[in-house]
Design a protein around this motif. Structure first.
Motif, PDB file in Angstrom:
ATOM      1  N   ARG A   1      38.276  -0.979  -2.533  1.00 51.50           N
ATOM      2  CA  ARG A   1      38.576  -2.331  -3.018  1.00 51.50           C
ATOM      3  C   ARG A   1      37.307  -3.172  -3.114  1.00 51.50           C
ATOM      4  N   HIS A   2      37.398  -4.210  -3.925  1.00 53.00           N
ATOM      5  CA  HIS A   2      36.362  -5.244  -3.930  1.00 53.00           C
ATOM      6  C   HIS A   2      36.812  -6.421  -3.070  1.00 53.00           C
ATOM      7  N   SER A   3      38.075  -6.788  -3.207  1.00 56.67           N
ATOM      8  CA  SER A   3      38.646  -7.912  -2.453  1.00 56.67           C
ATOM      9  C   SER A   3      39.997  -7.521  -1.879  1.00 56.67           C
TER      10      SER A   3
ATOM     11  N   GLU B   1      42.659  -5.390 -11.865  1.00 58.01           N
ATOM     12  CA  GLU B   1      41.206  -5.585 -11.913  1.00 58.01           C
ATOM     13  C   GLU B   1      40.808  -7.034 -11.650  1.00 58.01           C
ATOM     14  N   LYS B   2      41.462  -7.984 -12.329  1.00 56.32           N
ATOM     15  CA  LYS B   2      41.113  -9.390 -12.164  1.00 56.32           C
ATOM     16  C   LYS B   2      41.429  -9.890 -10.765  1.00 56.32           C
ATOM     17  N   GLU B   3      42.530  -9.418 -10.220  1.00 55.79           N
ATOM     18  CA  GLU B   3      42.910  -9.811  -8.857  1.00 55.79           C
ATOM     19  C   GLU B   3      41.888  -9.282  -7.851  1.00 55.79           C
ATOM     20  N   ASP B   4      41.447  -8.059  -8.059  1.00 58.00           N
ATOM     21  CA  ASP B   4      40.454  -7.454  -7.173  1.00 58.00           C
ATOM     22  C   ASP B   4      39.127  -8.207  -7.247  1.00 58.00           C
ATOM     23  N   GLU B   5      38.795  -8.704  -8.433  1.00 57.88           N
ATOM     24  CA  GLU B   5      37.544  -9.442  -8.609  1.00 57.88           C
ATOM     25  C   GLU B   5      37.598 -10.807  -7.925  1.00 57.88           C
ATOM     26  N   THR B   6      38.747 -11.467  -8.028  1.00 55.10           N
ATOM     27  CA  THR B   6      38.857 -12.853  -7.566  1.00 55.10           C
ATOM     28  C   THR B   6      39.455 -13.012  -6.180  1.00 55.10           C
TER      29      THR B   6
ATOM     30  N   ARG C   1      43.511  -3.109  -4.476  1.00 53.75           N
ATOM     31  CA  ARG C   1      43.730  -2.476  -5.776  1.00 53.75           C
ATOM     32  C   ARG C   1      43.614  -0.953  -5.697  1.00 53.75           C
TER      33      ARG C   1
END
Length: 201
Positions: A32-34, A55-60, A95
């Motif tokens: 994961r990123h976030s 993807e966007k959820e993981d970024e933010t 994610r």
């Protein structure tokens, strides 16, 4: 994968969030990123539970901010529910690579967080967005096509399954069904709370 068990006497959502951020209970913690734990009104009487971050959820680090989130926001606006009046989360907080479906072991590892969120926030109504949330919170054998739009009671909480907003990308006719389900939920929540979520503006 192992990892320490969840503390059963967490006092706040903030405590639980911090524990999720450090979670390595499954392999998603490595990719994961976030951690997308959830957001919204912690005193919300209405909770939305989705599947897993994209993807966007993981970024933010925020739930439902990608393409499916735009569909959800549109539906909420159309039926007169403000997003800030809700609490939004997902069954899975990290994610899955390439947005694949979560594995059973990943669901098992993450479900304690979801159950504790529900316990702490104590919503009157939960909307299960899609098959995974429905199977997790209602019945592992439930079929979303058979149960969507129907009311169920679990532990004193009224629950309604509906299609995940992402389903609209494959079948635009589902948009009308989701919209109708949210209208039902708004009316039920008005009755349950005495006033319900306020309309925008």
């Amino acid at each position: 994968m192992g990892g320490s068990p969840l503390i059963t006497n967490e006092l706040t959502v903030e405590d639980l969030t911090a524990r999720a951020v450090g979670c390595k209970r499954c392999t998603l913690g490595e990719t994961r990123h976030s951690v997308v734990f959830g957001e919204g009104n912690l005193r919300a009487g209405l909770m939305l539970v989705g599947e897993s971050p994209g993807e966007k959820e993981d970024e933010t680090g925020r739930p439902f901010v990608g393409p499916a989130g735009r569909i959800l926001n549109k539906i909420l606006a159309e039926v007169g529910i403000r997003r800030e009046d809700l609490y939004i989360t997902g069954v899975i907080k990290c994610r899955p690579p390439q947005n694949r479906l979560p594995k059973k072991a990943e669901v098992s590892a993450c479900v304690p967080f979801l159950k504790k969120q529900i316990e702490l926030i104590r919503p009157k109504i939960i909307i299960c967005l899609g098959s995974l949330a429905t199977k997790t919170l209602l019945d592992p054998k439930a079929k979303i096509t058979e149960v969507r739009g129907k009311w169920f009671e679990r532990g004193g909480i009224m629950m309604m399954p509906t299609y995940h907003p992402a389903a609209v990308f494959h079948d635009e006719e589902k948009l009308a069904a989701i919209r109708e389900d949210f209208r039902q939920v708004k009316e039920a929540y008005k009755k349950a709370s005495g006033n319900g979520p306020k309309a925008p503006g």
